[in-house]
Scaffold this active site. Structure first.
Site, PDB file in Angstrom:
ATOM      1  N   CYS A  81      -6.543  -1.192   9.966  1.00 35.87           N
ATOM      2  CA  CYS A  81      -6.209  -2.094   8.850  1.00 35.87           C
ATOM      3  C   CYS A  81      -5.974  -1.185   7.655  1.00 35.87           C
ATOM      4  O   CYS A  81      -5.122  -0.305   7.722  1.00 35.87           O
ATOM      5  CB  CYS A  81      -7.306  -3.135   8.629  1.00 35.87           C
ATOM      6  SG  CYS A  81      -9.000  -2.514   8.599  1.00 35.87           S
ATOM      7  N   ASN A  94       0.813  -1.216   0.000  1.00 35.33           N
ATOM      8  CA  ASN A  94       0.000   0.000   0.000  1.00 35.33           C
ATOM      9  C   ASN A  94       0.846   1.266   0.000  1.00 35.33           C
ATOM     10  O   ASN A  94       0.365   2.336  -0.381  1.00 35.33           O
ATOM     11  CB  ASN A  94      -0.933   0.011   1.212  1.00 35.33           C
ATOM     12  CG  ASN A  94      -2.195  -0.805   0.968  1.00 35.33           C
ATOM     13  OD1 ASN A  94      -2.586  -1.055  -0.165  1.00 35.33           O
ATOM     14  ND2 ASN A  94      -2.829  -1.222   2.048  1.00 35.33           N
TER      15      ASN A  94
END
Length: 543
Positions: A341, A255
């Protein structure tokens, strides 16, 4: 819920239908199929046994190759009922598929069952008709924790959802923090989901939640770093706090390339960072698909081998392991924890809710459990309609995140049978109605969306329905105000402690001998005893 076919607006009737036994294709039951505006109904010719299936519960419709007896259609539901119907006429088969595709694949919210007039629910819940109110206000739940106080305060900065449209409009944050810090932190967090309070322990340690930072490889935000320091300072019993990223580290690192990622420990003072890997929604969806196939053959000798290949129990264990880590940090180490998360509405919801359940016996009561679901799942923006496939949209958004939470609770019930006021039946019915769309409670993806849909005004509440059936859900082994119900729960998380939830995944499998459970017998005994006591009191008044 028993319905009357005459009141169900029958669209069409299909005759000469056979329901094939899944375990033995030679065994077939003749009957009639009725298609109503809300259900598919099969009525056996001889026994008159009825099978009612909400269209909203239909997961897949598969037209199998033509057989000597007719056209087979396999229907699988989201609550694990499989029906293989053999339609004698091809024209009827086409009609069936057409109607099922039309009614089981709504594209707009107001096409869902909960927005339609329901005379049966109106009779049952007349006093709460069109009164699907929240069972509590967020301020009330935080007041139960002793808030606001000199460390934590309520902010109305999100009153119109201008900071974060997937958060509740009331947030609790450190009393020492300024609005401009909150605003900047929201800008630095994915979807604007800044760190806010989830649960406050009596020892002062807090459980806070958020989404991943938009840090990329080198990005940072001074205000976000300051906000975490303000959270740390609310707890006088610890000089550091944990930041728990519930993703596998490799996922979080990936990410970073998208401008997101995780906190850099060198930028955040007095922070101990932990990765605790729970897999993403796609892995969980694939695992459930494998589990469903495995459950279809649960009587085979290879079942345990196939069950292990699904990795389903491995994922359940990972969620509980993470929650236990949060409990040990907060309760045993007096240390605050921030959990996230990716976007903070899936794995974060699972672990924060489960940790709260382990820590606080209130959440193990029927009302408290509903409050926990309202707070951690509904108000903090778990995307129920996307994850449960309420609308015919992107299948890649569907994932059994809330179902996994319910299974984790069931696993805890096995280990602590006296600690929960509600029974297994409660969890199974809750699982069913999260998907059924009969009630408005779980429709939509966040509080703002439910407000826009006027859920409270136009639909019935699942909690009201459960209250009308409350005796079906009482756990007779529950001992309130005892060491069993009042203590912090510490589950055994060794892999052999986790069981296959046969009562859910094989719920409708007639080939499996569902022997009467001791707890069901105790429930009936408790109910009968209560009824006799009431009758005895009535007789005493008469005499």
């Amino acid at each position: 819920m028993k319905l009357d076919l005459e009141e169900s607006n029958v669209i069409t009737k299909i005759e000469n239908v056979q329901l094939e036994d899944r375990s033995n294709s030679k065994i077939k039951t003749a009957g009639l199929l009725y298609l109503t505006i809300s259900h598919l109904v099969f009525i056996e010719t001889n026994s008159k046994r009825e099978i009612w299936i909400y269209y909203s519960l239909i997961n897949s419709i598969e037209k199998l190759p033509l057989s000597i007896n007719g056209s087979p259609i396999l229907i699988r539901t989201k609550h694990f009922l499989n029906c293989l119907f053999i339609i004698s006429k091809e024209r009827d088969c086409q009609t069936l598929v057409q109607v099922l595709n039309q009614y089981s694949r709504p594209t707009k919210y107001h096409e869902l069952l909960c927005f339609r007039e329901n005379s049966h629910l109106k009779k049952l819940l007349d006093s709460t008709h069109k009164n699907n109110q929240q069972i509590y206000h967020l301020e009330s739940e935080y007041a139960r924790m002793g808030l606001p106080n000199n460390k934590w305060t309520m902010t109305n900065l999100n009153s119109d959802y201008q900071i974060c449209d997937t958060y509740p409009n009331v947030l609790f944050v450190p009393a020492s923090v300024e609005d401009k810090i909150l605003q900047s932190s929201a800008n630095f967090r994915s979807r604007g989901r800044l760190p806010v309070l989830s649960y406050l322990h009596p020892n002062g340690a807090s459980l806070t939640r958020c989404s991943q930072p938009l840090s990329g490889f080198n990005g940072r935000c001074d205000e976000d770093e300051q906000l975490l320091q303000h959270i740390l300072m609310t707890n006088e019993n610890s000089k550091f706090m944990y930041v728990v990223d519930t993703r596998p580290k490799i996922n979080a690192m990936a990410n970073k390339a998208q401008g997101k990622g995780y906190e850099n420990e060198t930028n955040y003072k007095n922070i101990q960072f932990h990765f605790i890997g729970i897999e993403n929604i796609h892995v969980m969806r694939n695992s459930l698909d494998k589990l469903v196939k495995c459950a279809d053959s649960s009587s085979n000798s290879s079942f345990l081998t196939e069950l292990e290949k699904t990795e389903w129990l491995k994922h359940i264990k990972a969620i509980i392991d993470t929650s236990v880590f949060l409990v040990e940090a907060i309760n045993d180490q007096n240390t605050s924890v921030l959990v996230h998360c990716s976007d903070g509405w899936d794995r974060t919801a699972q672990t924060c809710a489960l940790a709260s359940l382990l820590l606080d016996p209130y959440y193990r009561s029927i009302h408290g459990f509903q409050v926990l679901i309202e707070k951690e799942w509904l108000l903090f923006g778990h995307k129920f309609s996307h994850r449960c496939g309420h609308l015919f949209e992107n299948d890649k958004e569907i994932s059994p995140i809330f179902s996994q939470f319910l299974e984790c609770v069931w696993q805890l019930q096995l280990q602590f049978p006296c600690a929960f006021e509600f029974n297994e039946t409660y969890l199974i019915k809750l699982h069913e109605h999260v998907y059924s769309c009969q009630f408005g409670t779980f429709i939509g993806n966040c509080q703002k969306e439910r407000n826009d849909l006027k859920i409270n005004e136009l639909t019935y509440s699942l909690w009201d329905y459960f209250q009308s059936k409350i005796y079906d859900f009482i756990n007779p082994l529950y001992i309130p105000n005892s060491v069993y119900s009042n203590s912090v729960l510490r589950p055994d998380t060794r892999i052999f402690s986790f069981k296959f939830w046969r009562s859910l995944y094989n719920r409708f499998d007639s080939t499996i001998n569902h022997s009467e459970k001791l707890i069901d017998s105790l429930s009936m005994l408790s109910y009968n005893t209560s009824s006799l006591q009431e009758y005895s009191k009535l007789l005493e008044k008469v005499n």
